[in-house]
Design an enzyme around this catalytic site. Structure first.
Site, PDB file in Angstrom:
ATOM      1  NE  ARG A 104      48.101  16.748  96.164  1.00  0.00           N
ATOM      2  CZ  ARG A 104      46.857  16.430  96.506  1.00  0.00           C
ATOM      3  NH1 ARG A 104      46.379  16.828  97.676  1.00  0.00           N
ATOM      4  NH2 ARG A 104      46.102  15.720  95.698  1.00  0.00           N
ATOM      5  CB  THR A 142      43.442  13.141  91.105  1.00  0.00           C
ATOM      6  OG1 THR A 142      42.610  13.521  92.209  1.00  0.00           O
ATOM      7  CG2 THR A 142      42.979  13.884  89.861  1.00  0.00           C
TER       8      THR A 142
END
Length: 373
Positions: free
Chosen positions: A251, A99
């Site tokens: 992440r 993303t």
């Protein structure tokens, strides 16, 4: 209608709307202020913090050197020609930056990003509504593109190749298709399961990049940069500790960093040093290999209840009180990658490394008829 959003990014040709939209993309500035997080609302604090940590350009993007170099070539060539670049497909495990790269592509091109996902597009009409509203040069990001409905998938074929959609008017024998021309645009697709993409869709992407897990030194740079943006300097030893327990995933590294910051603020003296990092990770049950509660429960059950296996996946999932899909998609990939678990035709088995990590003695090998006394 499909669930989509338009995210404006500050690029080479910023406009008034881009400045207003930049906050939604998390790219408005280089720091995360308390006022900004509070203004976002309690439910959006975590999301706003994560978005603000995203790099804004390929130069700031850490790791994935091969994909970064290839993508830079594609984008700069398109900018030189003054045309939209080829469609881009990004594949790889979750949390590695797909993303973020889509946002960077739009930023490098100086255009806005339209965001949607495969599960949100259930009908061809949903996708037609998104495509017909695109402006020239826009980037359409489709997350989990392998989960597109079949009718929408077939509509996307024509849109990506010929920049048109056929709008069907009427029903039955009286139905007719009206071709609708689309301005040139770029599709960026992201998938965690590239094997599920049909060949006709995969072949329409001019560039395909696969993202791999990060090395420890790359994750050190990630958490150090993130700590700087959060306004909480991180000790070098603490950064190394976080990187070693982040499972090769940025992440997870950023999430653990925020938990260390919480511990340092509430129970420590505010400094994020090695002691604070280890204490916080102990509170959140993340061990030296990055295993969490579920990972250790799976390994412990496999070793202590089933003598190291083999045991079926469904039986193992019932033992730890989780769904089969959760064990298979969340815990198992990392355990297999770290050499702690093996997959055999008869079921899952624990490796010697799993017994050693848990501090247990592996069972003695079973004797045979040909063993000497």
């Amino acid at each position: 209608m499909a669930d989509f959003d338009r995210v404006g990014l500050p690029g080479r040709l910023p406009g008034p709307r881009d400045a207003a939209r930049s906050d939604r993309a998390g790219f408005a500035d280089e720091s995360v202020t308390t006022e900004r997080l509070v203004a976002a609302g309690a439910d959006d604090i975590e999301r706003a913090a994560e978005a603000a940590l995203r790099p804004r350009s390929l130069e700031d993007f850490v790791g994935q050197r091969v994909v970064r170099d290839q993508l830079s070539l594609v984008l700069h060539a398109a900018l030189g020609r003054g045309t939209p670049p080829d469609h881009v497909l990004l594949s790889g495990p979750p949390g590695l930056g797909k993303t973020t790269l889509a946002m960077i592509i739009a930023n490098e091109l100086g255009t806005s990003l339209r965001v949607t996902s495969g599960p949100a597009i259930q009908h061809a009409g949903d996708l037609a509504a998104v495509l017909s509203s695109l402006e020239e040069g826009e980037v359409l990001f489709i997350d989990e593109i392998h989960r597109l409905a079949r009718p929408a998938e077939e509509l996307l074929y024509v849109a990506m190749e010929d920049f048109r959609v056929d709008v069907v008017v009427g029903k039955g024998a009286g139905a007719s298709a009206i071709p609708l021309s689309l301005p040139p645009f770029t599709v960026v697709g992201a998938t965690t399961r590239a094997g599920l993409l049909p060949a006709p869709l995969r072949d329409r992407f001019g560039f395909t990049g696969h993202l791999d897990f990060y090395a420890a030194d790359e994750l050190e740079r990630v958490v150090t940069r993130s700590a700087h943006l959060l306004g909480a300097p991180l000790d070098a030893d603490a950064a190394r500790e976080l990187a070693s327990r982040s499972r090769g995933t940025p992440r997870i590294a950023n999430r653990l960093l925020r938990r260390v910051r919480d511990w340092a603020q509430v129970r420590g003296d505010g400094s994020m040093d090695l002691r604070a990092a280890r204490a916080a990770l102990e509170v959140y049950e993340v061990d030296a290999l990055g295993l969490d509660r579920l990972d250790r429960a799976v390994l412990t059950s496999l070793c202590t209840r089933f003598n190291g296996g083999p045991v079926g996946l469904s039986t193992l999932a019932v033992t730890v009180g989780e769904e089969t899909e959760t064990v298979e998609t969340v815990a198992e990939p990392y355990l297999v990658r770290e050499g702690l678990m093996g997959r055999t035709p008869r079921g899952r088995v624990a490796t010697p490394a799993a017994w050693a990590h848990l501090g247990l003695e592996p069972p003695a090998p079973a004797g045979t008829l040909f063993d000497a006394d």
